[in-house]
Design a protein around this motif. Structure first.
Motif, mmCIF file in Angstrom:
data_model
loop_
_atom_site.group_PDB
_atom_site.id
_atom_site.type_symbol
_atom_site.label_atom_id
_atom_site.label_comp_id
_atom_site.label_asym_id
_atom_site.label_seq_id
_atom_site.Cartn_x
_atom_site.Cartn_y
_atom_site.Cartn_z
ATOM 1 N N ILE A 151 34.488 48.917 34.971
ATOM 2 C CA ILE A 151 35.053 47.943 35.633
ATOM 3 C C ILE A 151 34.150 47.465 36.826
ATOM 4 N N ALA A 152 33.986 48.656 37.666
ATOM 5 C CA ALA A 152 32.972 48.411 38.754
ATOM 6 C C ALA A 152 31.704 47.861 38.346
ATOM 7 N N GLY A 153 31.028 48.670 37.327
ATOM 8 C CA GLY A 153 29.626 48.381 37.082
ATOM 9 C C GLY A 153 29.468 46.628 36.427
ATOM 10 N N ILE A 154 30.481 46.298 35.769
ATOM 11 C CA ILE A 154 30.511 44.932 35.488
ATOM 12 C C ILE A 154 30.706 44.088 36.466
ATOM 13 N N ALA A 155 31.573 44.393 37.379
ATOM 14 C CA ALA A 155 31.853 43.374 38.475
ATOM 15 C C ALA A 155 30.791 43.132 39.323
ATOM 16 N N VAL A 156 29.801 44.374 39.728
ATOM 17 C CA VAL A 156 28.875 44.567 40.434
ATOM 18 C C VAL A 156 27.727 43.732 40.152
ATOM 19 N N ALA A 157 27.573 44.179 38.847
ATOM 20 C CA ALA A 157 26.116 43.727 37.968
ATOM 21 C C ALA A 157 26.119 42.215 37.692
ATOM 22 N N THR A 158 27.525 41.636 37.140
ATOM 23 C CA THR A 158 27.648 40.035 37.183
ATOM 24 C C THR A 158 27.462 39.545 38.250
ATOM 25 N N SER A 159 28.106 39.841 39.310
ATOM 26 C CA SER A 159 28.181 39.198 40.586
ATOM 27 C C SER A 159 26.735 39.207 41.227
ATOM 28 N N ALA A 160 25.991 40.263 41.224
ATOM 29 C CA ALA A 160 24.599 40.150 41.746
ATOM 30 C C ALA A 160 23.773 39.390 41.098
ATOM 31 N N ALA A 161 24.011 39.214 39.653
ATOM 32 C CA ALA A 161 22.994 38.236 38.640
ATOM 33 C C ALA A 161 23.276 36.909 39.122
ATOM 34 N N LEU A 162 24.449 36.579 39.219
ATOM 35 C CA LEU A 162 24.997 35.273 39.097
ATOM 36 C C LEU A 162 24.397 34.382 39.820
ATOM 37 N N PRO A 163 23.813 33.192 39.457
ATOM 38 C CA PRO A 163 23.223 32.290 40.333
ATOM 39 C C PRO A 163 24.138 31.369 41.412
ATOM 40 N N ASP A 164 23.789 30.980 42.319
ATOM 41 C CA ASP A 164 24.649 30.234 43.422
ATOM 42 C C ASP A 164 24.778 28.712 42.798
ATOM 43 N N GLU A 165 25.988 28.508 41.954
ATOM 44 C CA GLU A 165 26.028 27.446 41.390
ATOM 45 C C GLU A 165 26.881 26.068 42.187
ATOM 46 N N VAL A 166 26.984 26.692 43.392
ATOM 47 C CA VAL A 166 27.891 25.868 44.412
ATOM 48 C C VAL A 166 29.311 25.429 43.592
ATOM 49 N N ARG A 167 29.953 26.217 43.019
ATOM 50 C CA ARG A 167 31.179 25.975 42.499
ATOM 51 C C ARG A 167 32.228 27.342 42.981
ATOM 52 N N VAL A 168 33.543 26.950 42.937
ATOM 53 C CA VAL A 168 34.421 27.919 43.352
ATOM 54 C C VAL A 168 34.668 29.416 42.632
ATOM 55 N N GLY A 169 34.272 29.073 41.415
ATOM 56 C CA GLY A 169 34.161 30.393 40.376
ATOM 57 C C GLY A 169 33.177 31.173 40.673
ATOM 58 N N ASN A 170 32.029 30.881 41.614
ATOM 59 C CA ASN A 170 31.276 31.977 42.080
ATOM 60 C C ASN A 170 32.014 33.104 42.768
ATOM 61 N N TYR A 171 33.005 32.905 43.493
ATOM 62 C CA TYR A 171 33.607 33.513 44.327
ATOM 63 C C TYR A 171 34.879 34.255 43.820
ATOM 64 N N VAL A 172 35.592 33.774 42.877
ATOM 65 C CA VAL A 172 36.615 34.272 42.223
ATOM 66 C C VAL A 172 36.479 33.941 40.689
ATOM 67 N N TYR A 173 36.578 34.887 39.759
ATOM 68 C CA TYR A 173 36.060 34.830 38.509
ATOM 69 C C TYR A 173 36.885 35.907 37.604
ATOM 70 N N GLY A 174 37.442 35.445 36.639
ATOM 71 C CA GLY A 174 38.174 36.131 35.754
ATOM 72 C C GLY A 174 37.472 36.741 34.356
ATOM 73 N N ARG A 175 36.639 35.826 34.061
ATOM 74 C CA ARG A 175 36.063 36.054 32.370
ATOM 75 C C ARG A 175 35.421 37.236 32.338
ATOM 76 N N TYR A 176 34.610 37.846 33.354
ATOM 77 C CA TYR A 176 33.607 38.921 33.027
ATOM 78 C C TYR A 176 34.484 40.259 32.665
ATOM 79 N N LEU A 177 35.621 40.351 33.545
ATOM 80 C CA LEU A 177 36.297 41.464 33.577
ATOM 81 C C LEU A 177 37.529 41.491 32.726
ATOM 82 N N ALA A 178 37.701 40.349 32.005
ATOM 83 C CA ALA A 178 38.709 40.066 30.997
ATOM 84 C C ALA A 178 38.943 40.843 29.816
#
Length: 600
Positions: free
Chosen positions: A342-369
């Protein structure tokens, strides 16, 4: 808090013993009959879960979660000999999940039928969460009846149902993760020497498949490899079993790597969006680490709140199992594996995610679903088995965890949570909790999620026995149905209504046409259109650099950037249209507009 599969209560064990007056043969027959009865019940439950998923997905007729859905569909189409599409400069979609879609492309050719068959595949695989959750709950110490009851609750989680309405790897990953953990647990704890090697190989195959299917699987395969090495060093299992497990893991990893390299070459001829570069830069700079930490915490916040606090109790239960004295070493290793994944997925996906100027950048549930069913099952086990004191501490800890993670999100994101683009698809659970599908509300969602947790605790404290279990399960199912139902009505169906008229070529393309599509048509429209035009083996070209390929196609879709300011007749760029070409259709929308030219 969480127990070994052998740690069933004394009452459960006594109930399962054959009556003293019965012979051994009678007892064995009765046990076999009981198992058969429960097996049939789980089979019917799985069929019902398939039906539930198909009902929710019944209104989905085309890929609308772009570019994710189209990425997987194009990959499956290529693997069956169909035409490619240019996905350059986008996220790479791996080939593990498209391999499951190959029968759909083999059985049908019409894009609509293929798409529905893909959703059927989602339902058949995704519904396996039910029997897998049953096994998990049994290993947490619940009786057969309670395990069957709450397995349905776990299987109906929006995290396990909503994404099955789309051609996304998220539809099958929950079952893959559950299967991986259960097989790993079987390998490490079973006393049956015949089962151990099969479980070791099966767990490795699922971990390798997760890696072949999505980048999140890279974390899972790394955690699994480490578990196998620990089991070897600690001599929990013979070296030859560990060797079999690692050989299976390596075989699937190498096959997946070869498959994905082939798809990358075909679908991303000009390269991807360099998520690996984002990952490296974020993890090697102070600002990047701040971004990564905040977004990772935001994913944990969503996981807790989106499950009504149950995943929070599950997280704390895993943490307790990992650090508590007296925990058997193998169970400790498994608990740590869940937390590390869980920690690895949360960290890796957050680090790789581009800044898309959307709220979902900061609170997102799909990666850990994909870990929601595991944690919710653990949370339910605590709810129905723990003492009042333990449950009180677990619920209080979950409140603190949700509030603290919410505070981290708010401190980092601040007003961006209201100023940035809100994409409803990112928030199926929290939108239901706040009854707002147009804006994000951090604290309102936090309070609503914790209120649901409080109600669950009160039900367990106020009622006893079967009544408590029935009310608790019924309440949870009602909330889950509300979440998925409203997400379907407010998110999934509107996307079909929005993109259907603009991205489909119904009434425009004819049998036998060769279609060419301008790469300048916005990707939200172009990619679903290229899927819809699959029977025509569509061509792509860059309308800003090249003339329309009038010599290779007889129907050309051209970008129309400024309808109302630029006449449709002027969309033929780089000169005038050759003789015989004329406009046959025009489409305009906020997502993009185009003009269709046909040659007589």
């Amino acid at each position: 808090m969480l127990t070994d599969p052998a740690a069933a209560t004394g009452e459960t064990r006594q109930a399962e013993r054959p009556a003293p007056s019965r012979t051994r043969a009678d007892a064995g027959s009765g046990l076999s009959e009981g198992r058969r009865r429960w097996g049939l019940l789980l089979l019917f439950g799985w069929i019902a879960q398939v039906g539930v998923r198909l009902v929710f997905a019944s209104g989905q007729t085309m890929p609308v979660a772009t570019p994710d859905e189209t990425g997987y569909l194009f990959a499956a189409r290529v693997l069956t000999g169909g035409p490619p599409a240019d996905m350059s400069y986008g996220t790479v979609y791996r080939g593990g999940y498209p391999m499951l879609l190959l029968p759909a492309f083999k059985l049908a050719h019409d894009p609509d039928t293929v798409y529905r068959l893909c959703l059927l595949t989602n339902a058949l695989v995704g519904a396996l969460v039910l029997p897998l959750a049953y096994v998990l709950l049994r290993r947490f110490g619940l009786s057969r009846g309670r395990s069957c009851l709450f397995a349905n609750v776990v299987a109906l989680l929006p995290a396990a149902v909503f994404y099955s309405e789309f051609v996304l790897t998220d539809a099958v990953l929950p079952a893959v993760v559950l299967g991986w953990l259960l097989l790993t647990h079987t390998w490490l704890t079973s006393e049956n020497p015949r089962i151990q090697p099969a479980a070791a190989i099966g767990a490795s195959l699922l971990a390798g498949y997760a890696c072949a299917a999505h980048s999140r699987g890279v974390v899972i395969i790394a955690v699994h490899a480490l578990l196998v090495l620990v089991a070897t060093v600690r001599r929990w299992r013979p070296v030859w079993q560990s060797a079999l497990a690692l050989a299976a893991l390596a075989a699937v990893f190498l096959a997946g790597t070869k498959l994905n390299a082939h798809l990358f070459h075909v679908l991303y001829p000009a390269g991807d969006n360099d998520l690996e570069g984002n990952l490296l830069r974020r993890l090697t700079s102070a600002s990047g680490l701040g971004w990564t930490f905040s977004l990772a915490v935001g994913q944990v916040w969503y996981l807790i709140v989106g499950t009504g606090g149950l995943a929070g109790i599950g997280l704390l239960g895993c943490g307790s199992l990992a650090v508590r004295r007296g925990t058997e070493a193998r169970l400790r290793a498994l608990a740590l594996a869940v937390l590390a994944s869980i920690a690895g997925i949360a960290v890796a996906t957050s680090a790789a995610l581009p800044d898309e100027v959307r709220v979902g950048n900061y609170v997102y549930g799909r990666y850990l679903a994909c870990f929601a069913p595991v944690l919710v099952a653990a949370g339910i086990a605590v709810l129905v088995q723990a003492s009042r004191r333990t449950l009180g501490w677990a619920a209080g800890g979950t409140v603190v965890l949700a509030a603290a993670s919410g505070a981290v999100v708010y401190a980092y994101a601040g007003s961006r949570l209201t100023r940035y683009v809100f994409t409803p698809f990112d928030f199926p659970e929290s939108s239901f909790l706040t009854l707002d599908w147009h804006r994000f509300h951090l604290w309102r969602a936090t309070v609503a999620g914790l209120v649901l947790l409080g109600l669950a605790v009160l039900v367990v404290w106020a009622l006893r026995g079967r009544a408590a279990m029935a009310v608790l399960a019924g309440t949870l199912v009602a909330v889950e149905a509300g979440m998925t139902g409203t997400a379907t009505a407010e998110i999934a169906r509107p996307l079909v209504r929005e993109f259907g008229p603009i991205a489909r070529l119904d009434g425009v393309a004819r049998p036998g046409d060769r279609v060419a599509v301008d790469w300048q048509v916005p990707w939200k429209v172009r990619l679903p259109m290229l899927y819809d035009a699959g029977l025509h083996r569509p061509l792509e070209f860059d309308g800003n650099r090249r003339k329309p390929p009038a010599h290779r196609a007889n129907l050309i879709i051209l970008d129309w950037r400024r309808p109302g300011h630029v006449p449709a007749e002027r969309t033929w760029k780089k000169g005038t249209p050759p003789p015989g070409w004329h406009i046959v259709a025009k489409r305009t929308s906020k997502d993009g507009s185009w003009v269709a030219w046909r040659r007589d």
